[in-house]
Design an enzyme around this catalytic site. Structure first.
Site, short mmCIF file in Angstrom:
data_model
loop_
_atom_site.label_atom_id
_atom_site.label_comp_id
_atom_site.label_asym_id
_atom_site.label_seq_id
_atom_site.Cartn_x
_atom_site.Cartn_y
_atom_site.Cartn_z
CD GLU A 1 12.93 1.79 -5.50
OE1 GLU A 1 14.11 2.10 -5.30
OE2 GLU A 1 12.00 2.61 -5.47
NE ARG B 1 12.76 3.38 -2.02
CZ ARG B 1 12.96 4.31 -1.08
NH1 ARG B 1 12.55 4.12 0.17
NH2 ARG B 1 13.51 5.46 -1.39
CB SER C 1 14.87 4.48 -8.67
OG SER C 1 15.09 5.85 -8.55
C1 LIG Z 1 8.26 9.08 -11.94
C2 LIG Z 1 8.36 8.25 -10.69
C3 LIG Z 1 9.01 8.74 -9.58
C4 LIG Z 1 9.10 7.96 -8.41
N1 LIG Z 1 9.74 8.48 -7.33
C5 LIG Z 1 9.83 7.74 -6.20
C6 LIG Z 1 10.49 8.26 -5.03
O1 LIG Z 1 10.96 9.39 -5.01
N2 LIG Z 1 10.54 7.47 -3.93
C7 LIG Z 1 10.00 6.21 -3.90
O2 LIG Z 1 10.08 5.54 -2.87
N3 LIG Z 1 9.38 5.70 -4.99
C8 LIG Z 1 9.28 6.42 -6.11
N4 LIG Z 1 8.66 5.91 -7.22
C9 LIG Z 1 8.12 4.53 -7.17
C10 LIG Z 1 6.66 4.41 -6.68
O3 LIG Z 1 5.95 5.62 -6.89
C11 LIG Z 1 6.60 4.04 -5.20
O4 LIG Z 1 7.27 2.82 -4.95
C12 LIG Z 1 5.15 3.91 -4.70
O5 LIG Z 1 5.17 3.74 -3.32
C13 LIG Z 1 4.40 2.74 -5.35
O6 LIG Z 1 3.04 2.87 -5.02
P1 LIG Z 1 1.89 2.36 -6.02
O7 LIG Z 1 0.59 2.62 -5.37
O8 LIG Z 1 2.08 2.94 -7.37
O9 LIG Z 1 2.20 0.81 -6.01
P2 LIG Z 1 2.04 -0.21 -7.23
O10 LIG Z 1 3.05 0.09 -8.28
O11 LIG Z 1 0.62 -0.31 -7.64
O12 LIG Z 1 2.47 -1.56 -6.50
C14 LIG Z 1 3.79 -1.72 -6.00
C15 LIG Z 1 3.77 -2.91 -5.05
O13 LIG Z 1 2.97 -2.58 -3.92
C16 LIG Z 1 1.92 -3.54 -3.74
N5 LIG Z 1 0.75 -2.81 -3.25
C17 LIG Z 1 0.17 -1.70 -3.78
N6 LIG Z 1 -0.86 -1.31 -3.00
C18 LIG Z 1 -0.95 -2.20 -1.99
C19 LIG Z 1 -1.81 -2.33 -0.86
N7 LIG Z 1 -2.81 -1.48 -0.61
N8 LIG Z 1 -1.60 -3.38 0.00
C20 LIG Z 1 -0.60 -4.27 -0.24
N9 LIG Z 1 0.25 -4.18 -1.29
C21 LIG Z 1 0.08 -3.15 -2.14
C22 LIG Z 1 1.70 -4.16 -5.10
O14 LIG Z 1 1.22 -5.48 -4.98
C23 LIG Z 1 3.12 -4.14 -5.69
O15 LIG Z 1 3.84 -5.29 -5.31
C24 LIG Z 1 8.54 6.66 -8.39
C25 LIG Z 1 7.87 6.17 -9.53
C26 LIG Z 1 7.77 6.96 -10.67
C27 LIG Z 1 7.03 6.41 -11.86
#
Ligand SMILES: Cc1cc2nc3c(=O)[nH]c(=O)nc-3n(C[C@H](O)[C@H](O)[C@H](O)COP(=O)(O)OP(=O)(O)OC[C@H]3O[C@@H](n4cnc5c(N)ncnc54)[C@H](O)[C@@H]3O)c2cc1C
Length: 307
Positions: A296, A176, A226
């Site tokens: 996380e 992560r 998580s």
């Molecule tokens: C129901 C559910 C299940 C999930 N299951 C998993 C799983 O199995 N495994 C897992 O790893 N995660 C899981 N997650 C967490 C999440 O989906 C991941 O961490 C995902 O990678 C976050 O991506 P996002 O685009 O939604 O990021 P955001 O929530 O929009 O942002 C998260 C962070 O990333 C940064 N960010 C976003 N895009 C960029 C970019 N283009 N450049 C630089 N920084 C950026 C943001 O500034 C922020 O700090 C889950 C979440 C939910 C709600």
């Protein structure tokens, strides 16, 4: 600088249709929390992102990046400065065994595109609700796979607005974690190298992972997945369950009864409710088991009473 002056200057460097003022961020986060962004921009081209970042750098304006909002809690006081949503950079291109996608593409869609082209290696991501940029930032992973296993390179922009290409090694992908977090880069694009596979086998693996996810996770409620990282030698969910915290509620947010590692927004909960519940769970687990839980989920923005 005055707010209207910043707006005029932004309109001079990017199309005005992509700029919103005082935009409520609640609608862009999975937890359904968050105040307003002073400037909310959704660029449709990589060059826009570069121009905005360069402008912010030279004028000392803070910039925040947003993907699909699935791993973020935004406080009710909102975010000062510029918020850039990358979601409009959502192209997905396939050639031979490689997929190149914009940072705003959903990793679920990239995983499905890989399946459609009989490419294996991204099945683990078929239920992760993030964007490609967010997945690289977090080195997202599930069921034994992670971004690190298949990413070839990422095209990024540094805080001065300069383009840089980072290879798998350069990205320093860890549990992560990535250099994108450490150096406040923004991901524009990522390339994945996959292996030729059998479409039916890939689909079967995805079906299995989807079933496991749906049976264990409270997908019917707003959440951020998580909340805590896996502490060495333990599972966060198991510790929280053993501490009998499932169902514990603060305001409108409660520790999921279905999966102790999740906190669900069951009744119009706020970011403050989330933060209070997170601190409470950390405290109880520390007291009962002497284990420190690290978050996380990212928590950003100002407290409602900061202004
Ligand atoms: C129901 C559910 C299940 C999930 N299951 C998993 C799983 O199995 N495994 C897992 O790893 N995660 C899981 N997650 C967490 C999440 O989906 C991941 O961490 C995902 O990678 C976050 O991506 P996002 O685009 O939604 O990021 P955001 O929530 O929009 O942002 C998260 C962070 O990333 C940064 N960010 C976003 N895009 C960029 C970019 N283009 N450049 C630089 N920084 C950026 C943001 O500034 C922020 O700090 C889950 C979440 C939910 C709600």
């Amino acid at each position: 600088m005055h707010k209207d002056d910043i707006l005029k200057e932004l309109e001079a460097i990017v199309p005005k249709e992509i700029i919103k003022i005082d935009e409520p961020l609640k609608r862009y986060t999975y937890t359904e929390t968050g105040g307003q962004a002073d400037y909310y921009l959704s660029p449709t081209k990589n060059e826009h992102v570069q121009s905005i970042v360069h402008y912010a750098y030279t004028n000392d304006i803070p910039v925040t990046y947003l993907g699909n909002g699935s791993n973020i809690i935004i406080r009710e006081g909102g975010i000062r400065g510029i918020v850039i949503s990358l979601l409009s950079l959502d192209y997905i291109d396939v050639s031979d065994d490689a997929i190149i996608s914009g940072s705003g593409a959903a990793i679920i869609d990239v995983s499905r595109t890989a399946r459609d082209h009989a490419l294996t290696g991204l099945e683990f991501a078929c239920g992760i609700p993030g964007s490609i940029g967010g997945a690289v930032f977090m080195n997202a992973g599930a069921y034994g796979g992670e971004v690190k296993d298949c990413i070839d390179y990422a095209l990024c922009v540094n805080d001065k607005g300069e383009l840089i290409t980072l290879t798998n090694n350069d990205l320093e992908l860890d549990y992560r974690n990535s250099i994108v977090q450490k150096e406040h880069l923004v991901v524009l694009e990522a390339a994945f190298t996959l292996m030729p596979g059998n479409k039916q086998d890939i689909q079967e693996k995805m079906d299995d992972l989807t079933e496991r996810r749906e049976s264990k996770q409270p997908l019917e409620y707003p959440s951020c997945g998580s909340v805590f990282q896996r502490p060495p030698g333990h599972f966060a969910g198991k510790l929280i369950q053993d501490a009998e915290l499932q169902g514990h509620r603060i305001g409108g947010v409660e520790v999921s009864k279905k999966h102790a590692g999740f906190m669900v927004n069951v009744d119009n909960g706020s970011a403050t409710d989330y933060e209070d519940l997170i601190h409470y769970v950390q405290k109880v687990v520390q007291e009962k088991f002497d284990v420190e839980l690290h978050r996380e989920v990212r928590i950003i923005g100002e407290h409602p009473n900061d202004n």
